[in-house]
Design a protein around this motif. Sequence first.
Motif, PDB file in Angstrom:
ATOM      1  N   LYS A 175       0.868  -1.188   0.000  1.00 42.15           N
ATOM      2  CA  LYS A 175       0.000   0.000   0.000  1.00 42.15           C
ATOM      3  C   LYS A 175       0.895   1.225   0.000  1.00 42.15           C
ATOM      4  O   LYS A 175       1.550   1.531   0.989  1.00 42.15           O
ATOM      5  N   ILE A 176       0.916   1.939  -1.114  1.00 44.00           N
ATOM      6  CA  ILE A 176       1.844   3.039  -1.302  1.00 44.00           C
ATOM      7  C   ILE A 176       1.068   4.325  -1.547  1.00 44.00           C
ATOM      8  O   ILE A 176       0.232   4.397  -2.445  1.00 44.00           O
ATOM      9  N   GLY A 177       1.325   5.324  -0.728  1.00 43.97           N
ATOM     10  CA  GLY A 177       0.639   6.600  -0.896  1.00 43.97           C
ATOM     11  C   GLY A 177      -0.862   6.479  -0.758  1.00 43.97           C
ATOM     12  O   GLY A 177      -1.610   7.206  -1.422  1.00 43.97           O
ATOM     13  N   GLY A 178      -1.301   5.553   0.098  1.00 41.95           N
ATOM     14  CA  GLY A 178      -2.725   5.346   0.297  1.00 41.95           C
ATOM     15  C   GLY A 178      -3.399   4.510  -0.776  1.00 41.95           C
ATOM     16  O   GLY A 178      -4.600   4.241  -0.686  1.00 41.95           O
ATOM     17  N   LYS A 179      -2.652   4.081  -1.770  1.00 43.83           N
ATOM     18  CA  LYS A 179      -3.214   3.303  -2.878  1.00 43.83           C
ATOM     19  C   LYS A 179      -2.816   1.840  -2.749  1.00 43.83           C
ATOM     20  O   LYS A 179      -1.640   1.517  -2.576  1.00 43.83           O
ATOM     21  N   ILE A 180      -3.786   0.935  -2.851  1.00 45.23           N
ATOM     22  CA  ILE A 180      -3.485  -0.491  -2.756  1.00 45.23           C
ATOM     23  C   ILE A 180      -2.761  -0.957  -4.009  1.00 45.23           C
ATOM     24  O   ILE A 180      -3.209  -0.732  -5.136  1.00 45.23           O
ATOM     25  N   VAL A 181      -1.620  -1.563  -3.821  1.00 42.74           N
ATOM     26  CA  VAL A 181      -0.826  -2.138  -4.918  1.00 42.74           C
ATOM     27  C   VAL A 181      -0.888  -3.659  -4.848  1.00 42.74           C
ATOM     28  O   VAL A 181      -1.069  -4.329  -5.845  1.00 42.74           O
ATOM     29  N   GLY A 182      -0.738  -4.186  -3.621  1.00 44.23           N
ATOM     30  CA  GLY A 182      -0.776  -5.627  -3.433  1.00 44.23           C
ATOM     31  C   GLY A 182       0.608  -6.222  -3.360  1.00 44.23           C
ATOM     32  O   GLY A 182       1.575  -5.664  -3.881  1.00 44.23           O
ATOM     33  N   PRO A 183       0.732  -7.376  -2.713  1.00 47.23           N
ATOM     34  CA  PRO A 183       2.043  -7.988  -2.510  1.00 47.23           C
ATOM     35  C   PRO A 183       2.509  -8.899  -3.626  1.00 47.23           C
ATOM     36  O   PRO A 183       3.669  -9.309  -3.644  1.00 47.23           O
ATOM     37  N   GLY A 184       1.598  -9.295  -4.548  1.00 48.52           N
ATOM     38  CA  GLY A 184       1.996 -10.323  -5.500  1.00 48.52           C
ATOM     39  C   GLY A 184       2.440 -11.567  -4.754  1.00 48.52           C
ATOM     40  O   GLY A 184       1.727 -12.080  -3.889  1.00 48.52           O
ATOM     41  N   SER A 185       3.661 -12.016  -5.008  1.00 50.56           N
ATOM     42  CA  SER A 185       4.211 -13.213  -4.372  1.00 50.56           C
ATOM     43  C   SER A 185       5.108 -12.886  -3.187  1.00 50.56           C
ATOM     44  O   SER A 185       5.718 -13.778  -2.599  1.00 50.56           O
ATOM     45  N   PHE A 186       5.199 -11.597  -2.855  1.00 58.10           N
ATOM     46  CA  PHE A 186       6.140 -11.126  -1.834  1.00 58.10           C
ATOM     47  C   PHE A 186       5.956 -11.839  -0.496  1.00 58.10           C
ATOM     48  O   PHE A 186       6.929 -12.251   0.136  1.00 58.10           O
ATOM     49  N   ILE A 187       4.709 -11.993  -0.032  1.00 56.29           N
ATOM     50  CA  ILE A 187       4.473 -12.611   1.273  1.00 56.29           C
ATOM     51  C   ILE A 187       4.833 -14.095   1.243  1.00 56.29           C
ATOM     52  O   ILE A 187       5.469 -14.622   2.172  1.00 56.29           O
ATOM     53  N   ASP A 188       4.432 -14.788   0.187  1.00 53.60           N
ATOM     54  CA  ASP A 188       4.754 -16.214   0.058  1.00 53.60           C
ATOM     55  C   ASP A 188       6.263 -16.444   0.134  1.00 53.60           C
ATOM     56  O   ASP A 188       6.730 -17.400   0.757  1.00 53.60           O
ATOM     57  N   ILE A 189       7.020 -15.553  -0.503  1.00 50.89           N
ATOM     58  CA  ILE A 189       8.470 -15.715  -0.566  1.00 50.89           C
ATOM     59  C   ILE A 189       9.135 -15.244   0.729  1.00 50.89           C
ATOM     60  O   ILE A 189       9.950 -15.950   1.318  1.00 50.89           O
ATOM     61  N   SER A 190       8.762 -14.043   1.190  1.00 47.36           N
ATOM     62  CA  SER A 190       9.483 -13.443   2.319  1.00 47.36           C
ATOM     63  C   SER A 190       9.241 -14.175   3.631  1.00 47.36           C
ATOM     64  O   SER A 190      10.095 -14.167   4.513  1.00 47.36           O
ATOM     65  N   GLN A 191       8.104 -14.811   3.790  1.00 44.10           N
ATOM     66  CA  GLN A 191       7.837 -15.487   5.060  1.00 44.10           C
ATOM     67  C   GLN A 191       8.514 -16.846   5.171  1.00 44.10           C
ATOM     68  O   GLN A 191       8.569 -17.413   6.268  1.00 44.10           O
ATOM     69  N   ASN A 192       9.038 -17.342   4.064  1.00 43.25           N
ATOM     70  CA  ASN A 192       9.510 -18.722   4.089  1.00 43.25           C
ATOM     71  C   ASN A 192      10.955 -18.917   3.651  1.00 43.25           C
ATOM     72  O   ASN A 192      11.502 -20.008   3.826  1.00 43.25           O
ATOM     73  N   ALA A 193      11.588 -17.888   3.070  1.00 37.85           N
ATOM     74  CA  ALA A 193      12.998 -18.003   2.692  1.00 37.85           C
ATOM     75  C   ALA A 193      13.874 -17.937   3.936  1.00 37.85           C
ATOM     76  O   ALA A 193      13.568 -17.227   4.892  1.00 37.85           O
ATOM     77  N   ARG A 194      14.981 -18.661   3.923  1.00 35.32           N
ATOM     78  CA  ARG A 194      15.859 -18.694   5.096  1.00 35.32           C
ATOM     79  C   ARG A 194      16.571 -17.359   5.325  1.00 35.32           C
ATOM     80  O   ARG A 194      16.837 -16.954   6.451  1.00 35.32           O
ATOM     81  N   LYS A 195      16.884 -16.670   4.223  1.00 35.79           N
ATOM     82  CA  LYS A 195      17.572 -15.383   4.328  1.00 35.79           C
ATOM     83  C   LYS A 195      16.913 -14.399   3.386  1.00 35.79           C
ATOM     84  O   LYS A 195      16.540 -14.752   2.257  1.00 35.79           O
ATOM     85  N   LEU A 196      16.774 -13.152   3.833  1.00 32.51           N
ATOM     86  CA  LEU A 196      16.138 -12.115   3.034  1.00 32.51           C
ATOM     87  C   LEU A 196      17.079 -10.935   2.881  1.00 32.51           C
ATOM     88  O   LEU A 196      17.704 -10.496   3.856  1.00 32.51           O
ATOM     89  N   VAL A 197      17.161 -10.417   1.659  1.00 33.55           N
ATOM     90  CA  VAL A 197      17.909  -9.197   1.398  1.00 33.55           C
ATOM     91  C   VAL A 197      16.951  -8.220   0.724  1.00 33.55           C
ATOM     92  O   VAL A 197      16.621  -8.367  -0.459  1.00 33.55           O
ATOM     93  N   PHE A 198      16.474  -7.250   1.499  1.00 28.78           N
ATOM     94  CA  PHE A 198      15.592  -6.228   0.950  1.00 28.78           C
ATOM     95  C   PHE A 198      16.446  -5.149   0.299  1.00 28.78           C
ATOM     96  O   PHE A 198      17.471  -4.736   0.853  1.00 28.78           O
ATOM     97  N   CYS A 199      16.033  -4.704  -0.877  1.00 26.96           N
ATOM     98  CA  CYS A 199      16.820  -3.763  -1.669  1.00 26.96           C
ATOM     99  C   CYS A 199      16.004  -2.517  -1.987  1.00 26.96           C
ATOM    100  O   CYS A 199      14.867  -2.630  -2.464  1.00 26.96           O
ATOM    101  N   GLY A 200      16.575  -1.350  -1.747  1.00 30.21           N
ATOM    102  CA  GLY A 200      15.867  -0.123  -2.081  1.00 30.21           C
ATOM    103  C   GLY A 200      16.691   1.106  -1.763  1.00 30.21           C
ATOM    104  O   GLY A 200      17.660   1.068  -0.989  1.00 30.21           O
ATOM    105  N   LEU A 201      16.307   2.229  -2.358  1.00 29.75           N
ATOM    106  CA  LEU A 201      16.977   3.506  -2.110  1.00 29.75           C
ATOM    107  C   LEU A 201      16.555   4.051  -0.753  1.00 29.75           C
ATOM    108  O   LEU A 201      15.405   3.887  -0.346  1.00 29.75           O
TER     109      LEU A 201
END
Length: 507
Positions: free
Chosen positions: A379-405
């Motif tokens: 949810k960005i700027g009050g607008k729903i975008v949705g997670p796509g596969s983000f939750i399925d992947i991020s909750q179950n991978a052993r290691k996570l590297v989030f990338c962003g400015l």
Amino acid sequence: MQICSAREIAAFVQDGDTIVIGGCGWGLATPEALLEAIEQRFLSTGHPKNLFVINSLSIGDGDKRGLNRFSHKGMLRGIISSHFALTPSLQKLISQDKLEAYCLPAGVIQQLIREIGAGRPGLLTRTGLGTFVDPRHGGGKCSKSCKHDLVELLHLHGQEYLRYRPFKIDLALICGSAADTKGNLSLDEEAVTLDSLSLAMAAHNSGGHCFAQVRNIVESGSLPARSVAIPGVFLDALVETPSQTIAYDTPYSPALSGAIKPSHRRVQNEPSEVARKVIARRAAEELIENAAVNIGFGVPSGVRFTEQRKKLAEQIWLSCEHGHHNGQFLGDTLYGAAQGSEALLSSLDQFDFYNGGGLDIAFLGMSEVDRHGNVNLSKIGGKIVGPGSFIDISQNARKLVFCGLLTGVDTRVEYRKDKLKITRNGTHTKFVEQTDHITFNAINARSNGQEVLYVTERAVFQLGPNGLVLTEVAPGIKPKRDVLAHMGFACKVDVQRKMPEHIFNAL
């Protein structure tokens, strides 16, 4: 097996029907001719109206195709999807509270439909706990008009689970390459397999109907058994569409379907912006041999083109949620497709692999990060975008590297005289006191033993026992002036080293 026109199929759709739709992205494996015919019937007659549609990975072109075809006033009463970036017309209806909108993880949607087809009492999983789809945080409801509780919290043997409730399906609309006159359907010429089989089975076993759009109809018995992805018993009618493409504006390609491996690959280079190069190179330092890896789109996609990734190309196993293993994953309007894949699973099987803990490391984006380490990507700027596969992947991978400015997309940096210089800070504060949505829950990650890093162009953070810890800065960067001053909260500083100097070479 009935062979019909798209208009005849559209005439069969009833007011109020619940429809599951196959396909994803920019028209991959999408029954676009059927969607167009349904839209045209509604524009001409006002029917079918009050439809409820479900699609796991979202379909659209950012304009008029895909799920955008259902955005006319009165045509749609509700939707379940994982992503709305390609469907701005639906985003507008959601913001105006003109339909029931539910946003769930893509893998959860696919697995729930499989459970419906198998006659089981919904989907029992830990995926979604602590995020905005958890009933304690909204249950995936994205508009005030939502009338149904799709998710409930259960406790079994001292563990928390989410139960996603089943529903009746009236119609399934899917796409295939070819089908014989008995309805046996092949996906051999598609770029993805997705969850087409489970959609057809769920509709059939719910007492509904399944209609398939195909490029060619051939004689009964002419398809090899190994090529039949969906037996004709699951289908009710076929629509032959010789002009069917492999994706929007992309004609059939044997390289995209996996029939051949091209002798040369598309040229894909590192991101052109210095900041994105630095993020990709630093993130890629986390790659290790023999790791099962997922790399998301957006900023983390640059990891694919780094020297470290190329060096380990034969020692890591790269996959994406659409089902591809290894090969060259494509982007932009062909995101979800690949060339030269070594294997192509259904997306449903791929999500099972991810949900079971099969990923060693995942590189994912981050739109907002809060003091606890929670990430918002939905949810960005009050607008729903949705997670796509983000939750399925991020909750179950052993290691996570989030990338962003660190401060948003308009950040600009230069590397001069062995120092990184911030020439312009972005106008968007990404590190905030509290995220608008919880797409990734840091507390759950700690309890699950996940290792979590947050990589920006100027600094690296780790998830510590009490939230974020600043652990690295780029050469020339002063933590207080260049990092902490641009965050919405104070975090622990434990800078023991600089970001590796070699990642700044030849910027």
